[in-house]
Scaffold this motif. Structure first.
Motif, PDB file in Angstrom:
ATOM      1  N   UNK A   1       0.987  -1.191  -0.064  1.00 44.72           N
ATOM      2  CA  UNK A   1      -0.100  -0.272   0.132  1.00 44.72           C
ATOM      3  C   UNK A   1       0.870   1.305   0.066  1.00 44.72           C
ATOM      4  N   UNK A   2       1.900   1.223   0.835  1.00 44.15           N
ATOM      5  CA  UNK A   2       2.785   2.580   0.892  1.00 44.15           C
ATOM      6  C   UNK A   2       4.189   2.364   0.407  1.00 44.15           C
ATOM      7  N   UNK A   3       4.524   1.259   0.089  1.00 46.01           N
ATOM      8  CA  UNK A   3       6.089   1.001  -0.215  1.00 46.01           C
ATOM      9  C   UNK A   3       7.125   0.568   0.936  1.00 46.01           C
ATOM     10  N   UNK A   4       6.536   0.720   2.320  1.00 41.01           N
ATOM     11  CA  UNK A   4       7.310   0.605   3.383  1.00 41.01           C
ATOM     12  C   UNK A   4       8.077  -0.782   3.463  1.00 41.01           C
ATOM     13  N   UNK A   5       9.205  -0.837   3.997  1.00 39.75           N
ATOM     14  CA  UNK A   5       9.968  -2.166   3.968  1.00 39.75           C
ATOM     15  C   UNK A   5      10.177  -2.365   5.599  1.00 39.75           C
ATOM     16  N   UNK A   6       9.858  -3.339   5.977  1.00 39.61           N
ATOM     17  CA  UNK A   6      10.526  -3.939   7.453  1.00 39.61           C
ATOM     18  C   UNK A   6      11.459  -4.778   7.321  1.00 39.61           C
ATOM     19  N   UNK A   7      12.443  -4.491   8.286  1.00 37.35           N
ATOM     20  CA  UNK A   7      13.656  -5.232   8.289  1.00 37.35           C
ATOM     21  C   UNK A   7      13.943  -5.683   9.631  1.00 37.35           C
ATOM     22  N   UNK A   8      14.335  -7.059   9.987  1.00 38.09           N
ATOM     23  CA  UNK A   8      14.850  -7.424  11.222  1.00 38.09           C
ATOM     24  C   UNK A   8      16.353  -7.317  11.598  1.00 38.09           C
ATOM     25  N   UNK A   9      16.734  -6.739  12.727  1.00 39.95           N
ATOM     26  CA  UNK A   9      17.926  -6.643  13.177  1.00 39.95           C
ATOM     27  C   UNK A   9      18.024  -6.983  14.871  1.00 39.95           C
ATOM     28  N   UNK A  10      19.349  -6.944  15.377  1.00 42.34           N
ATOM     29  CA  UNK A  10      19.374  -7.456  16.687  1.00 42.34           C
ATOM     30  C   UNK A  10      20.317  -6.230  17.283  1.00 42.34           C
ATOM     31  N   UNK A  11      19.733  -5.952  18.504  1.00 49.15           N
ATOM     32  CA  UNK A  11      20.403  -4.926  19.509  1.00 49.15           C
ATOM     33  C   UNK A  11      20.553  -5.677  20.783  1.00 49.15           C
ATOM     34  N   UNK A  12      21.789  -5.805  21.065  1.00 49.56           N
ATOM     35  CA  UNK A  12      22.169  -6.852  22.259  1.00 49.56           C
ATOM     36  C   UNK A  12      21.363  -7.903  22.546  1.00 49.56           C
ATOM     37  N   UNK A  13      20.935  -8.693  21.291  1.00 56.42           N
ATOM     38  CA  UNK A  13      20.440  -9.908  21.584  1.00 56.42           C
ATOM     39  C   UNK A  13      18.984  -9.785  21.507  1.00 56.42           C
ATOM     40  N   UNK A  14      18.274  -8.591  21.410  1.00 54.41           N
ATOM     41  CA  UNK A  14      16.978  -8.454  21.121  1.00 54.41           C
ATOM     42  C   UNK A  14      16.452  -8.008  19.886  1.00 54.41           C
ATOM     43  N   UNK A  15      15.440  -8.700  19.339  1.00 53.58           N
ATOM     44  CA  UNK A  15      14.907  -8.376  18.174  1.00 53.58           C
ATOM     45  C   UNK A  15      14.375  -7.120  17.898  1.00 53.58           C
ATOM     46  N   UNK A  16      14.853  -6.380  16.889  1.00 56.63           N
ATOM     47  CA  UNK A  16      14.343  -5.032  16.459  1.00 56.63           C
ATOM     48  C   UNK A  16      13.824  -5.084  15.112  1.00 56.63           C
ATOM     49  N   UNK A  17      13.039  -4.284  15.094  1.00 59.94           N
ATOM     50  CA  UNK A  17      12.132  -4.246  13.560  1.00 59.94           C
ATOM     51  C   UNK A  17      12.307  -2.705  13.261  1.00 59.94           C
ATOM     52  N   UNK A  18      12.767  -2.273  12.270  1.00 61.88           N
ATOM     53  CA  UNK A  18      12.937  -0.983  11.441  1.00 61.88           C
ATOM     54  C   UNK A  18      12.041  -0.968  10.297  1.00 61.88           C
ATOM     55  N   UNK A  19      11.360   0.064  10.391  1.00 58.91           N
ATOM     56  CA  UNK A  19      10.583   0.347   9.141  1.00 58.91           C
ATOM     57  C   UNK A  19      11.147   1.751   8.244  1.00 58.91           C
ATOM     58  N   UNK A  20      11.298   1.055   7.034  1.00 55.46           N
ATOM     59  CA  UNK A  20      11.862   2.071   6.102  1.00 55.46           C
ATOM     60  C   UNK A  20      11.032   2.581   5.040  1.00 55.46           C
ATOM     61  N   UNK A  21      11.058   3.716   4.511  1.00 53.17           N
ATOM     62  CA  UNK A  21      10.432   4.141   3.267  1.00 53.17           C
ATOM     63  C   UNK A  21      11.358   4.985   2.484  1.00 53.17           C
ATOM     64  N   UNK A  22      11.696   4.413   1.211  1.00 55.03           N
ATOM     65  CA  UNK A  22      12.682   4.741   0.503  1.00 55.03           C
ATOM     66  C   UNK A  22      13.952   4.476   1.413  1.00 55.03           C
ATOM     67  N   UNK A  23      14.634   5.703   1.710  1.00 52.43           N
ATOM     68  CA  UNK A  23      15.909   5.481   2.389  1.00 52.43           C
ATOM     69  C   UNK A  23      16.031   5.944   3.673  1.00 52.43           C
TER      70      UNK A  23
END
Length: 130
Positions: A59-81
């Motif tokens: 719908x809006x082109x947003x991308x979700x990515x998974x990362x780790x911060x100190x062993x905890x799952x982090x999800x960042x939402x990006x639109x374009x860059x």
């Protein structure tokens, strides 16, 4: 320290460490991951250096990515860059269908270990015990 660029992320991973971080994303990172404000930008960029794409919202082109911060799952939402916001896994999980997934990919533990490889271990890191 050398000025050499870091090695590219392994196959299947992406480096978003150079993305534009919005004030909202930094504030949510500080709030949700209890990071001191002076260290927040550096810590978030370090986490975003190794990410795994979870999906794209058509719908809006947003991308979700998974990362780790100190062993905890982090999800960042990006639109374009631009990084728009940062979520913990429990906050993101109900939104998986918006990003084209019914559930996390199979072999979740292996995916998390691959994200963790090459990152410095921290004492509160649950993955370092495995």
């Amino acid at each position: 320290m050398s000025d050499a660029s870091p090695p590219p992320p392994p196959k299947g991973q992406r480096d978003y460490s150079q993305a534009r971080l919005t004030r909202h994303a930094l504030e949510r990172f500080i709030e949700r991951f209890h990071v001191p404000e002076p260290e927040a930008e550096v810590a978030l960029r370090l986490a975003l250096a190794r990410t795994r794409r979870l999906g794209r919202n058509p719908e809006n082109g947003a991308v979700a990515v998974l990362a780790l911060h100190r062993g905890r799952m982090l999800v960042a939402i990006f639109q374009e860059f631009s990084c728009l916001t940062v979520l913990t896994w429990p906050l993101f999980e109900p939104r998986l269908p918006e990003f084209g997934r019914a559930r996390l990919p199979r072999k979740r533990g292996r995916m998390l270990r691959r994200l963790q490889e090459g990152l410095p271990n921290t004492p509160d890191d649950p993955l370092s015990e495995k």
